[in-house]
Design an enzyme around this catalytic site. Sequence first.
Site, PDB file in Angstrom:
ATOM      1  N   ASN A 267       5.586  -1.068 -15.726  1.00 56.24           N
ATOM      2  CA  ASN A 267       5.384  -0.558 -14.368  1.00 56.24           C
ATOM      3  C   ASN A 267       6.659  -0.805 -13.579  1.00 56.24           C
ATOM      4  O   ASN A 267       7.312  -1.831 -13.771  1.00 56.24           O
ATOM      5  CB  ASN A 267       4.238  -1.289 -13.658  1.00 56.24           C
TER       6      ASN A 267
ATOM      7  N   MET B 264       0.475   1.841  -8.376  1.00 57.35           N
ATOM      8  CA  MET B 264       0.742   2.910  -9.320  1.00 57.35           C
ATOM      9  C   MET B 264       0.918   2.317 -10.712  1.00 57.35           C
ATOM     10  O   MET B 264       1.480   1.240 -10.854  1.00 57.35           O
ATOM     11  CB  MET B 264       2.017   3.662  -8.932  1.00 57.35           C
ATOM     12  N   CYS B 265       0.447   3.017 -11.699  1.00 59.91           N
ATOM     13  CA  CYS B 265       0.479   2.565 -13.084  1.00 59.91           C
ATOM     14  C   CYS B 265      -0.429   1.357 -13.275  1.00 59.91           C
ATOM     15  O   CYS B 265      -0.739   0.636 -12.337  1.00 59.91           O
ATOM     16  CB  CYS B 265       1.888   2.196 -13.549  1.00 59.91           C
ATOM     17  N   GLY B 266      -0.835   1.157 -14.493  1.00 61.64           N
ATOM     18  CA  GLY B 266      -1.660   0.008 -14.830  1.00 61.64           C
ATOM     19  C   GLY B 266      -1.274  -0.521 -16.192  1.00 61.64           C
ATOM     20  O   GLY B 266      -1.013   0.242 -17.127  1.00 61.64           O
TER      21      GLY B 266
ATOM     22  N   ARG C 175      -6.165   3.090  -9.804  1.00 58.04           N
ATOM     23  CA  ARG C 175      -4.818   2.857  -9.287  1.00 58.04           C
ATOM     24  C   ARG C 175      -3.987   4.131  -9.270  1.00 58.04           C
ATOM     25  O   ARG C 175      -2.950   4.194  -8.616  1.00 58.04           O
ATOM     26  CB  ARG C 175      -4.107   1.796 -10.138  1.00 58.04           C
TER      27      ARG C 175
END
Length: 717
Positions: free
Chosen positions: A115, A1-3, A33
């Site tokens: 993140n 999750m998140c990038g 993602r």
Amino acid sequence: MCGIFGYCNYLVERSRGEIIDTLVDGLQRLEYRGYDSTGIAIDGDEADSTFIYKQIGKVSALKEEITKQNPNRDVTFVSHCGIAHTRWATHGRPEQVNCHPQRSDPEDQFVVVHNGIITNFRELKTLLINKGYKFESDTDTECIAKLYLHLYNTNLQNGHDLDFHELTKLVLLELEGSYGLLCKSCHYPNEVIATRKGSPLLIGVKSEKKLKVDFVDVEFPEENAGQPEIPLKSNNKSFGLGPKKAREFEAGSQNANLLPIAANEFNLRHSQSRAFLSEDGSPTPVEFFVSSDAASVVKHTKKVLFLEDDDLAHIYDGELHIHRSRREVGASMTRSIQTLEMELAQIMKGPYDHFMQKEIYEQPESTFNTMRGRIDYENNKVILGGLKAWLPVVRRARRLIMIACGTSYHSCLATRAIFEELSDIPVSVELASDFLDRKCPVFRDDVCVFVSQSGETADTMLALNYCLERGALTVGIVNSVGSSISRVTHCGVHINAGPEIGVASTKAYTSQYIALVMFALSLSDDRVSKIDRRIEIIQGLKLIPGQIKQVLKLEPRIKKLCATELKDQKSLLLLGRGYQFAAALEGALKIKEISYMHSEGVLAGELKHGVLALVDENLPIIAFGTRDSLFPKVVSSIEQVTARKGHPIIICNENDEVWAQKSKSIDLQTLEVPQTVDCLQGLINIIPLQLMSYWLAVNKGIDVDFPRNLAKSVTVE
């Protein structure tokens, strides 16, 4: 999750337009993602200003926002650091104010992308509000940016003009939880900080000149660090600050009402990074790419360095320095610069409409690559280099515990029986989150196997740390080289499936399945009583890539089924037994996550214990009726379905007379697949369901590669 993505150029002239395009392109390669908003931060027109652009929605919406703001794209920078982020909402709704980058104040003195989850952010927020800071967002990340500013001002007031990495160490002391973060600041121009704890980060290095060494030294404080003192001077530079402009430090009194003031670490093990030394000592033009995923870096460079938990990377003046707060026994003194094996073409769609479709069709090749060089078909031998030295220890284990999440959990279920059959060791399969909730007893003579496509799955990582603390031997089965699980486990297997971009796992599942079967075969190669069974399985594995290619020819038939019998259905039941129970669960998961249709995988033996009440002429049912020792029981279960006016679709073996005869008197359809060894049949049977989930979603107009609310790499609990 998140990038996370960051780009730093040093003595490499780039226009603002090129920098923006590099950052946005990096975000586009992180889209798979999962995310709900995006943003970037770059240097502004004034010396101490920062431009922040953020937008909810896709990266394309961010590009439109930047175009709307109309920055001067022609301004050139010889040195510059920019940061970017794709956000998956954890604290705060997906709104523009909650997008990253988050800033410390209206002057953008410190800007952070992050993140993970800061678990003590409420306490930090209360503390900072009491000190007069006003919050703009609902995010935990804003606390980090404001904490940077508060500690910077506090130390400055007390005479400590800190180096960026020293300031960051103070910030990290206050944070609890997980994070991967980048920070840039107008107080530290052309510098960026990258640090991680429980969230992946890597740094790509691009230089026209060959690096002097293929590693970066880890820098530790000296034993007497932590005592405020006047810095030593050498050649007009503050000792320990490398080529940066010297800063004057003075020891000041600490104010008990403020957060801790830095005890300056002047005596750092700090010199010019050996990797970036030039022959004549002159500065070397270089570019750095910081990312949470190699997919966004491979376009620019294949030379990457993977950060470890608690590493603090400081990029400035064309150098990369890695700091740690303390030295741990047995910890590596360097971080190696590795060469990515990933090719750019592997993360492009090519002639396919979606990454998921491409990855389904890559399975003949990906399964072959998983076995390549590891199976000697002539001598019926399996050699797994990453496990070979540890096999005697595994054979003495009291039990095997397989721990995973989602699709990886299903690959463990699919192979549990063959592990027990070949090794005679009890095997339990655990969902990582439930395993942690129960605080499952783990002992030194247990072997714990952790399966994860990304190698970064948060719950699986927490379970891994739990098992390490209890002295168990740990084995990692991952697809990502350099991932956290691959580094922390004692030994393991890289499944070699290649990059998987689609959120729904397809080729990683079949490669995990094969890797686990090969593990079981390796474990039993000292058992004379299992020789015939092992030979049967090894020869069966040899045929798998060709058989998958054959099953893919069913796509037109499956596409038609999805457009007719299964169109507009609200629910779907999948029945499997024995080795096919895992296939039923995995097929149901694929249909749920991609087509948004409720689907349930059911053990056929449990049908009459409640599930049969759901069966009528309207409920679509898919049943696995391929040949194995449980075939008569499966036939009996399916007859119970048809007796209640059910109209099942049977996945069966080619030219099976039983189903051919029954189809004459019962309303059922068949999808015929090749027959293989019972423990490998699930590899073949899952392919029709992958195709089915794909076409059900496409027919609904769903973005197959980015299903709602889901992320490819689940790096938070």
